[in-house]
Structure formats: C-alpha cells, structure tokens
Motif scaffolding. Structure first.
Motif, PDB file in Angstrom:
ATOM      1  N   GLY A 214       9.725  93.541 -33.125  1.00  0.00           N
ATOM      2  CA  GLY A 214      10.100  95.092 -33.641  1.00  0.00           C
ATOM      3  C   GLY A 214      10.247  94.394 -35.791  1.00  0.00           C
ATOM      4  N   LEU A 215       9.701  93.437 -35.973  1.00  0.00           N
ATOM      5  CA  LEU A 215       9.410  92.824 -37.476  1.00  0.00           C
ATOM      6  C   LEU A 215       7.846  93.600 -38.084  1.00  0.00           C
ATOM      7  CD1 LEU A 215      10.750  89.677 -36.867  1.00  0.00           C
ATOM      8  CD2 LEU A 215      11.709  91.796 -37.753  1.00  0.00           C
ATOM      9  N   ARG A 216       7.648  94.837 -38.241  1.00  0.00           N
ATOM     10  CA  ARG A 216       7.366  95.748 -39.067  1.00  0.00           C
ATOM     11  C   ARG A 216       5.759  94.711 -39.933  1.00  0.00           C
ATOM     12  NH1 ARG A 216       7.676 101.140 -42.588  1.00  0.00           N
ATOM     13  NH2 ARG A 216       5.114 101.973 -42.244  1.00  0.00           N
ATOM     14  N   TRP A 217       6.692  94.179 -40.964  1.00  0.00           N
ATOM     15  CA  TRP A 217       5.622  93.809 -41.601  1.00  0.00           C
ATOM     16  C   TRP A 217       5.060  91.487 -41.036  1.00  0.00           C
ATOM     17  CZ3 TRP A 217       3.258  97.390 -44.443  1.00  0.00           C
ATOM     18  CH2 TRP A 217       4.003  97.867 -44.610  1.00  0.00           C
ATOM     19  N   ALA A 218       5.621  91.375 -40.267  1.00  0.00           N
ATOM     20  CA  ALA A 218       5.513  90.010 -39.681  1.00  0.00           C
ATOM     21  C   ALA A 218       4.003  89.944 -38.722  1.00  0.00           C
ATOM     22  CB  ALA A 218       6.905  89.427 -39.469  1.00  0.00           C
ATOM     23  N   ARG A 219       3.758  88.810 -38.897  1.00  0.00           N
ATOM     24  CA  ARG A 219       2.937  87.812 -37.465  1.00  0.00           C
ATOM     25  C   ARG A 219       3.609  87.544 -36.510  1.00  0.00           C
ATOM     26  NH1 ARG A 219      -1.226  86.007 -39.706  1.00  0.00           N
ATOM     27  NH2 ARG A 219      -0.575  84.699 -38.182  1.00  0.00           N
ATOM     28  N   VAL A 220       4.284  87.569 -35.967  1.00  0.00           N
ATOM     29  CA  VAL A 220       4.863  86.443 -35.356  1.00  0.00           C
ATOM     30  C   VAL A 220       4.072  86.241 -33.647  1.00  0.00           C
ATOM     31  CG1 VAL A 220       7.295  85.720 -33.519  1.00  0.00           C
ATOM     32  CG2 VAL A 220       6.797  87.383 -35.960  1.00  0.00           C
ATOM     33  N   ASP A 221       3.326  84.871 -33.695  1.00  0.00           N
ATOM     34  CA  ASP A 221       2.955  83.963 -32.709  1.00  0.00           C
ATOM     35  C   ASP A 221       3.273  83.660 -31.930  1.00  0.00           C
ATOM     36  OD1 ASP A 221       0.281  85.004 -34.437  1.00  0.00           O
ATOM     37  OD2 ASP A 221      -0.044  83.457 -35.417  1.00  0.00           O
ATOM     38  N   ASN A 222       4.688  83.185 -32.056  1.00  0.00           N
ATOM     39  CA  ASN A 222       4.908  82.196 -31.289  1.00  0.00           C
ATOM     40  C   ASN A 222       6.883  81.907 -31.532  1.00  0.00           C
ATOM     41  OD1 ASN A 222       4.950  80.890 -28.781  1.00  0.00           O
ATOM     42  ND2 ASN A 222       5.337  78.762 -30.110  1.00  0.00           N
ATOM     43  N   VAL A 223       7.270  82.215 -30.481  1.00  0.00           N
ATOM     44  CA  VAL A 223       9.148  82.053 -31.216  1.00  0.00           C
ATOM     45  C   VAL A 223       9.483  80.852 -30.077  1.00  0.00           C
ATOM     46  CG1 VAL A 223      11.179  83.081 -31.046  1.00  0.00           C
ATOM     47  CG2 VAL A 223       9.199  84.411 -31.119  1.00  0.00           C
ATOM     48  N   GLU A 224       9.315  79.789 -30.521  1.00  0.00           N
ATOM     49  CA  GLU A 224      10.288  79.030 -29.059  1.00  0.00           C
ATOM     50  C   GLU A 224      11.492  78.283 -29.269  1.00  0.00           C
ATOM     51  OE1 GLU A 224      10.473  73.506 -30.687  1.00  0.00           O
ATOM     52  OE2 GLU A 224       8.486  74.712 -30.743  1.00  0.00           O
ATOM     53  N   GLU A 225      11.795  78.971 -28.376  1.00  0.00           N
ATOM     54  CA  GLU A 225      13.365  78.979 -27.785  1.00  0.00           C
ATOM     55  C   GLU A 225      14.197  77.935 -27.068  1.00  0.00           C
ATOM     56  OE1 GLU A 225      14.537  81.938 -25.569  1.00  0.00           O
ATOM     57  OE2 GLU A 225      12.625  83.425 -26.108  1.00  0.00           O
ATOM     58  N   ARG A 226      15.187  77.042 -28.207  1.00  0.00           N
ATOM     59  CA  ARG A 226      16.492  76.519 -27.113  1.00  0.00           C
ATOM     60  C   ARG A 226      17.261  76.365 -27.019  1.00  0.00           C
ATOM     61  NH1 ARG A 226      17.306  71.408 -30.184  1.00  0.00           N
ATOM     62  NH2 ARG A 226      16.360  72.382 -32.331  1.00  0.00           N
ATOM     63  N   TRP A 227      18.081  76.601 -26.089  1.00  0.00           N
ATOM     64  CA  TRP A 227      19.650  77.079 -25.776  1.00  0.00           C
ATOM     65  C   TRP A 227      20.325  75.994 -25.539  1.00  0.00           C
ATOM     66  CZ3 TRP A 227      20.834  82.453 -25.472  1.00  0.00           C
ATOM     67  CH2 TRP A 227      19.879  83.074 -25.049  1.00  0.00           C
ATOM     68  N   LEU A 228      21.209  75.864 -26.365  1.00  0.00           N
ATOM     69  CA  LEU A 228      22.301  75.391 -26.326  1.00  0.00           C
ATOM     70  C   LEU A 228      23.860  75.584 -25.807  1.00  0.00           C
ATOM     71  CD1 LEU A 228      20.999  73.948 -30.193  1.00  0.00           C
ATOM     72  CD2 LEU A 228      20.438  73.016 -27.613  1.00  0.00           C
ATOM     73  N   GLU A 229      24.341  74.956 -26.198  1.00  0.00           N
ATOM     74  CA  GLU A 229      26.055  75.486 -25.083  1.00  0.00           C
ATOM     75  C   GLU A 229      26.376  75.782 -26.736  1.00  0.00           C
ATOM     76  OE1 GLU A 229      30.196  72.719 -24.587  1.00  0.00           O
ATOM     77  OE2 GLU A 229      28.164  71.887 -23.741  1.00  0.00           O
ATOM     78  N   TYR A 230      27.157  76.418 -26.273  1.00  0.00           N
ATOM     79  CA  TYR A 230      28.136  77.155 -27.671  1.00  0.00           C
ATOM     80  C   TYR A 230      29.469  76.588 -28.535  1.00  0.00           C
ATOM     81  CZ  TYR A 230      30.765  80.789 -30.142  1.00  0.00           C
ATOM     82  OH  TYR A 230      32.098  81.731 -30.869  1.00  0.00           O
ATOM     83  N   LYS A 231      29.102  76.288 -29.360  1.00  0.00           N
ATOM     84  CA  LYS A 231      29.921  75.494 -30.543  1.00  0.00           C
ATOM     85  C   LYS A 231      30.952  76.221 -30.973  1.00  0.00           C
ATOM     86  CE  LYS A 231      28.358  71.342 -29.146  1.00  0.00           C
ATOM     87  NZ  LYS A 231      27.606  70.475 -30.269  1.00  0.00           N
ATOM     88  N   GLY A 232      30.375  77.579 -31.360  1.00  0.00           N
ATOM     89  CA  GLY A 232      30.799  78.317 -32.391  1.00  0.00           C
ATOM     90  C   GLY A 232      31.146  77.881 -33.856  1.00  0.00           C
ATOM     91  N   GLN A 233      30.536  77.411 -34.175  1.00  0.00           N
ATOM     92  CA  GLN A 233      30.569  76.789 -35.204  1.00  0.00           C
ATOM     93  C   GLN A 233      30.016  77.466 -36.909  1.00  0.00           C
ATOM     94  OE1 GLN A 233      26.258  74.382 -34.816  1.00  0.00           O
ATOM     95  NE2 GLN A 233      27.775  72.348 -35.741  1.00  0.00           N
ATOM     96  N   TYR A 234      29.797  78.716 -36.288  1.00  0.00           N
ATOM     97  CA  TYR A 234      29.425  79.485 -37.963  1.00  0.00           C
ATOM     98  C   TYR A 234      30.361  80.573 -37.741  1.00  0.00           C
ATOM     99  CZ  TYR A 234      25.166  77.285 -37.389  1.00  0.00           C
ATOM    100  OH  TYR A 234      24.507  75.525 -36.855  1.00  0.00           O
ATOM    101  N   LYS A 235      30.668  81.583 -38.831  1.00  0.00           N
ATOM    102  CA  LYS A 235      31.801  82.958 -38.964  1.00  0.00           C
ATOM    103  C   LYS A 235      30.620  83.749 -39.144  1.00  0.00           C
ATOM    104  CE  LYS A 235      35.423  79.923 -40.941  1.00  0.00           C
ATOM    105  NZ  LYS A 235      36.656  80.297 -40.261  1.00  0.00           N
ATOM    106  N   ASP A 236      30.153  83.686 -40.153  1.00  0.00           N
ATOM    107  CA  ASP A 236      29.108  84.742 -39.548  1.00  0.00           C
ATOM    108  C   ASP A 236      27.498  84.562 -39.778  1.00  0.00           C
ATOM    109  OD1 ASP A 236      28.381  83.206 -42.720  1.00  0.00           O
ATOM    110  OD2 ASP A 236      30.046  85.119 -43.331  1.00  0.00           O
ATOM    111  N   PHE A 237      26.468  85.396 -40.672  1.00  0.00           N
ATOM    112  CA  PHE A 237      24.779  85.351 -40.167  1.00  0.00           C
ATOM    113  C   PHE A 237      24.810  84.605 -41.964  1.00  0.00           C
ATOM    114  CE2 PHE A 237      20.473  85.278 -39.705  1.00  0.00           C
ATOM    115  CZ  PHE A 237      20.346  84.606 -37.386  1.00  0.00           C
ATOM    116  N   ARG A 238      23.701  83.915 -42.528  1.00  0.00           N
ATOM    117  CA  ARG A 238      23.433  83.857 -43.289  1.00  0.00           C
ATOM    118  C   ARG A 238      22.402  83.517 -43.638  1.00  0.00           C
ATOM    119  NH1 ARG A 238      28.136  80.583 -46.828  1.00  0.00           N
ATOM    120  NH2 ARG A 238      29.580  81.804 -46.043  1.00  0.00           N
ATOM    121  N   ILE A 239      21.568  83.970 -44.761  1.00  0.00           N
ATOM    122  CA  ILE A 239      20.128  83.442 -44.914  1.00  0.00           C
ATOM    123  C   ILE A 239      19.901  82.462 -45.793  1.00  0.00           C
ATOM    124  CG2 ILE A 239      17.985  83.983 -46.410  1.00  0.00           C
ATOM    125  CD1 ILE A 239      19.096  87.590 -45.102  1.00  0.00           C
ATOM    126  N   TYR A 240      19.266  81.181 -45.712  1.00  0.00           N
ATOM    127  CA  TYR A 240      18.915  80.264 -46.548  1.00  0.00           C
ATOM    128  C   TYR A 240      17.696  81.048 -47.058  1.00  0.00           C
ATOM    129  CZ  TYR A 240      23.518  79.133 -44.961  1.00  0.00           C
ATOM    130  OH  TYR A 240      24.586  78.496 -44.162  1.00  0.00           O
TER     131      TYR A 240
END
Length: 90
Positions: free
Chosen positions: A64-90
């Motif tokens: 769904g990303l119009r301007w990006a060209r995504v070649d690969n998405v590497e996924e690593r699923w982990l146990e949920y820890k609830g570390q984040y309160k919101d979503f941020r951009i760095y």
C-alpha cells in the motif's frame, strides 16, 4: 492475542514517506512501536499490538505504499512485552 514484530524493510524505502505512512496506518490500527531509518538504507519497524492488526500493517507495507519500492520485509515475531505507549518516527 497481542504480539510484537520486528521488521526490516528493504528497497527504495527512505526519503519517500514510508515511515510517516507506517505511522499513520499503525496509529489507525492501535499499534504501538516505532519506525526508523537505518544507515544501510533500510527501515526498521517495531510494532506491538493485536496480531491481526500487525498482519494488516505488514500487508499495507508490502502493497500500500505509493512512492516506496518495497523489495523485502523481513519479519521476526517476538513475545509481547508492552514496551511502547504510542507509535513514533525516529
């Protein structure tokens, strides 16, 4: 069920609004975490939330990303820890 996923997204993914688009989608899905440009030209995303919502976010990143060209998405699923309160951009 709540989960955490670590994503490494490669392709033409920096300087094209990918992190902001991911932020908007993640926020709309109630996902917390962050998106960050890495020195090698990839983008790192850590997302926490409902597993189905995270899968929807991953599908959005892959298709769904119009301007990006995504070649690969590497996924690593982990146990949920609830570390984040919101979503941020760095």
């Amino acid at each position: 069920m709540k989960k955490t996923v670590h994503l490494r997204i490669t392709g033409h993914v920096q300087g094209v609004g990918l992190r902001y688009s991911v932020y908007q989608k993640a926020t709309s899905l109630g996902i917390t975490g962050y998106a960050e440009n890495l020195y090698d030209g990839s983008v790192e995303v850590v997302a926490e939330g409902d597993e189905e919502s995270i899968k929807e976010l991953i599908h959005f990143i892959k298709t769904g990303l119009r301007w990006a060209r995504v070649d690969n998405v590497e996924e690593r699923w982990l146990e949920y820890k609830g570390q984040y309160k919101d979503f941020r951009i760095y």
